[in-house]
Scaffold this motif. Structure first.
Motif, PDB file in Angstrom:
ATOM      1  N   PHE A  53       0.795  -1.218   0.000  1.00  0.00           N
ATOM      2  CA  PHE A  53       0.000   0.000   0.000  1.00  0.00           C
ATOM      3  C   PHE A  53       0.832   1.276   0.000  1.00  0.00           C
ATOM      4  N   GLY A  54       2.157   1.148   0.027  1.00  0.00           N
ATOM      5  CA  GLY A  54       3.035   2.300  -0.175  1.00  0.00           C
ATOM      6  C   GLY A  54       3.297   3.181   1.015  1.00  0.00           C
ATOM      7  N   SER A  55       3.020   2.713   2.244  1.00  0.00           N
ATOM      8  CA  SER A  55       3.331   3.551   3.400  1.00  0.00           C
ATOM      9  C   SER A  55       4.843   3.641   3.579  1.00  0.00           C
ATOM     10  N   VAL A  56       5.262   4.638   4.303  1.00  0.00           N
ATOM     11  CA  VAL A  56       6.696   4.832   4.563  1.00  0.00           C
ATOM     12  C   VAL A  56       6.942   4.744   6.060  1.00  0.00           C
ATOM     13  N   PRO A  57       8.151   4.313   6.457  1.00  0.00           N
ATOM     14  CA  PRO A  57       8.442   4.226   7.895  1.00  0.00           C
ATOM     15  C   PRO A  57       8.492   5.602   8.543  1.00  0.00           C
ATOM     16  N   LYS A  58       8.125   5.640   9.820  1.00  0.00           N
ATOM     17  CA  LYS A  58       8.165   6.901  10.564  1.00  0.00           C
ATOM     18  C   LYS A  58       9.607   7.184  10.956  1.00  0.00           C
ATOM     19  N   ARG A  59      10.186   8.170  10.315  1.00  0.00           N
ATOM     20  CA  ARG A  59      11.549   8.616  10.620  1.00  0.00           C
ATOM     21  C   ARG A  59      11.569  10.131  10.609  1.00  0.00           C
ATOM     22  N   GLU A  60      12.444  10.675  11.401  1.00  0.00           N
ATOM     23  CA  GLU A  60      12.630  12.119  11.395  1.00  0.00           C
ATOM     24  C   GLU A  60      13.992  12.420  10.813  1.00  0.00           C
ATOM     25  N   SER A  61      14.067  13.487  10.029  1.00  0.00           N
ATOM     26  CA  SER A  61      15.335  13.838   9.400  1.00  0.00           C
ATOM     27  C   SER A  61      16.298  14.397  10.433  1.00  0.00           C
ATOM     28  N   LYS A  62      17.559  14.072  10.230  1.00  0.00           N
ATOM     29  CA  LYS A  62      18.600  14.588  11.121  1.00  0.00           C
ATOM     30  C   LYS A  62      19.199  15.860  10.552  1.00  0.00           C
ATOM     31  N   ALA A  63      19.053  16.024   9.261  1.00  0.00           N
ATOM     32  CA  ALA A  63      19.582  17.226   8.611  1.00  0.00           C
ATOM     33  C   ALA A  63      18.419  18.181   8.343  1.00  0.00           C
ATOM     34  N   ASN A  64      18.630  19.101   7.426  1.00  0.00           N
ATOM     35  CA  ASN A  64      17.595  20.077   7.089  1.00  0.00           C
ATOM     36  C   ASN A  64      16.505  19.506   6.185  1.00  0.00           C
ATOM     37  N   GLY A  65      16.809  18.422   5.510  1.00  0.00           N
ATOM     38  CA  GLY A  65      15.833  17.836   4.603  1.00  0.00           C
ATOM     39  C   GLY A  65      14.716  17.151   5.353  1.00  0.00           C
ATOM     40  N   LYS A  66      13.696  16.755   4.616  1.00  0.00           N
ATOM     41  CA  LYS A  66      12.580  16.066   5.233  1.00  0.00           C
ATOM     42  C   LYS A  66      12.515  14.645   4.711  1.00  0.00           C
ATOM     43  N   THR A  67      12.152  13.709   5.607  1.00  0.00           N
ATOM     44  CA  THR A  67      11.972  12.320   5.189  1.00  0.00           C
ATOM     45  C   THR A  67      10.650  12.185   4.447  1.00  0.00           C
ATOM     46  N   ASP A  68      10.482  11.063   3.768  1.00  0.00           N
ATOM     47  CA  ASP A  68       9.208  10.808   3.084  1.00  0.00           C
ATOM     48  C   ASP A  68       8.049  10.839   4.078  1.00  0.00           C
ATOM     49  N   HIS A  69       8.269  10.331   5.277  1.00  0.00           N
ATOM     50  CA  HIS A  69       7.220  10.359   6.300  1.00  0.00           C
ATOM     51  C   HIS A  69       6.861  11.796   6.673  1.00  0.00           C
ATOM     52  N   GLU A  70       7.861  12.631   6.888  1.00  0.00           N
ATOM     53  CA  GLU A  70       7.611  14.032   7.241  1.00  0.00           C
ATOM     54  C   GLU A  70       6.908  14.793   6.110  1.00  0.00           C
ATOM     55  N   LYS A  71       7.149  14.377   4.885  1.00  0.00           N
ATOM     56  CA  LYS A  71       6.496  14.995   3.728  1.00  0.00           C
ATOM     57  C   LYS A  71       5.092  14.443   3.489  1.00  0.00           C
ATOM     58  N   GLY A  72       4.732  13.375   4.228  1.00  0.00           N
ATOM     59  CA  GLY A  72       3.419  12.759   4.030  1.00  0.00           C
ATOM     60  C   GLY A  72       3.339  11.926   2.762  1.00  0.00           C
ATOM     61  N   LYS A  73       4.481  11.446   2.306  1.00  0.00           N
ATOM     62  CA  LYS A  73       4.570  10.691   1.050  1.00  0.00           C
ATOM     63  C   LYS A  73       3.952   9.304   1.192  1.00  0.00           C
ATOM     64  N   ILE A  74       3.221   8.881   0.203  1.00  0.00           N
ATOM     65  CA  ILE A  74       2.678   7.524   0.090  1.00  0.00           C
ATOM     66  C   ILE A  74       2.959   7.084  -1.346  1.00  0.00           C
ATOM     67  N   TYR A  75       3.366   5.827  -1.526  1.00  0.00           N
ATOM     68  CA  TYR A  75       3.763   5.332  -2.836  1.00  0.00           C
ATOM     69  C   TYR A  75       2.727   4.428  -3.499  1.00  0.00           C
TER      70      TYR A  75
END
Length: 170
Positions: free
Chosen positions: A75-97
């Protein structure tokens, strides 16, 4: 492909008479791929197969433990991770595949609404494993229901390969 994926591919090719595609990259899927797509042209069936057999002690997941794998792989969910740098993870962006997964089915000629989802594991803890287990899953990612067939490598695939191809497991 790992050894378990090779065995599952052989099962779908030899026992279920399917044309198989292995390690297929998901179109615009950011490091996502299918373990196996299997197509039986004569019966007009298509399977998206994921293999969760490992050497770790969790060879016997419960149904609840399987569901998180379904969310990611089917279903394309992404793992819950927080970015350590300035960028955003797929989870933080609300991305679904999910759309990319659907597009990949279509790219190889499979109707996304007709694909059958199959998960292969060693056994399912607390369940009878000599028959396929069909689960009616409510995807938390999509808020939609799907059926997922769960197959035991130990109790279904290996014995069927042995019966159909007349070789002895030692």
């Amino acid at each position: 492909m790992n050894a378990a994926e090779h065995i599952v591919e052989a099962y779908f090719r030899l026992c279920r008479k399917c044309f198989t595609l292995t390690d297929l990259k998901v179109i615009q899927g950011n490091n996502r791929q299918f373990d196996l797509l299997a197509i039986n042209i004569h019966e007009n069936l298509a399977f998206h197969v994921e293999v969760g057999v490992t050497h770790r002690p969790n060879w016997a997941p419960t149904v609840v433990q399987l569901e998180s794998g379904f969310e990611k792989k089917f279903f394309g969910s992404v793992p819950k991770r927080e970015s350590k740098a300035n960028g955003k993870t797929d989870h933080e962006k609300g991305k679904i595949y999910f759309d990319q997964i659907q597009n990949t089915y279509q790219a190889v000629g499979i109707d996304p609404e007709k694909v059958q989802r199959v998960w292969v594991c060693w056994i399912v803890k607390g369940k009878e494993n000599t028959q396929p287990i069909t689960l009616d899953i409510n995807s938390k990612t999509l808020n939609r229901r799907f059926k997922v067939e769960v197959l035991s490598m130990r109790d279904l695939l290996l014995p069927e390969l042995q019966r159909n191809w007349n070789f002895e497991l030692r």
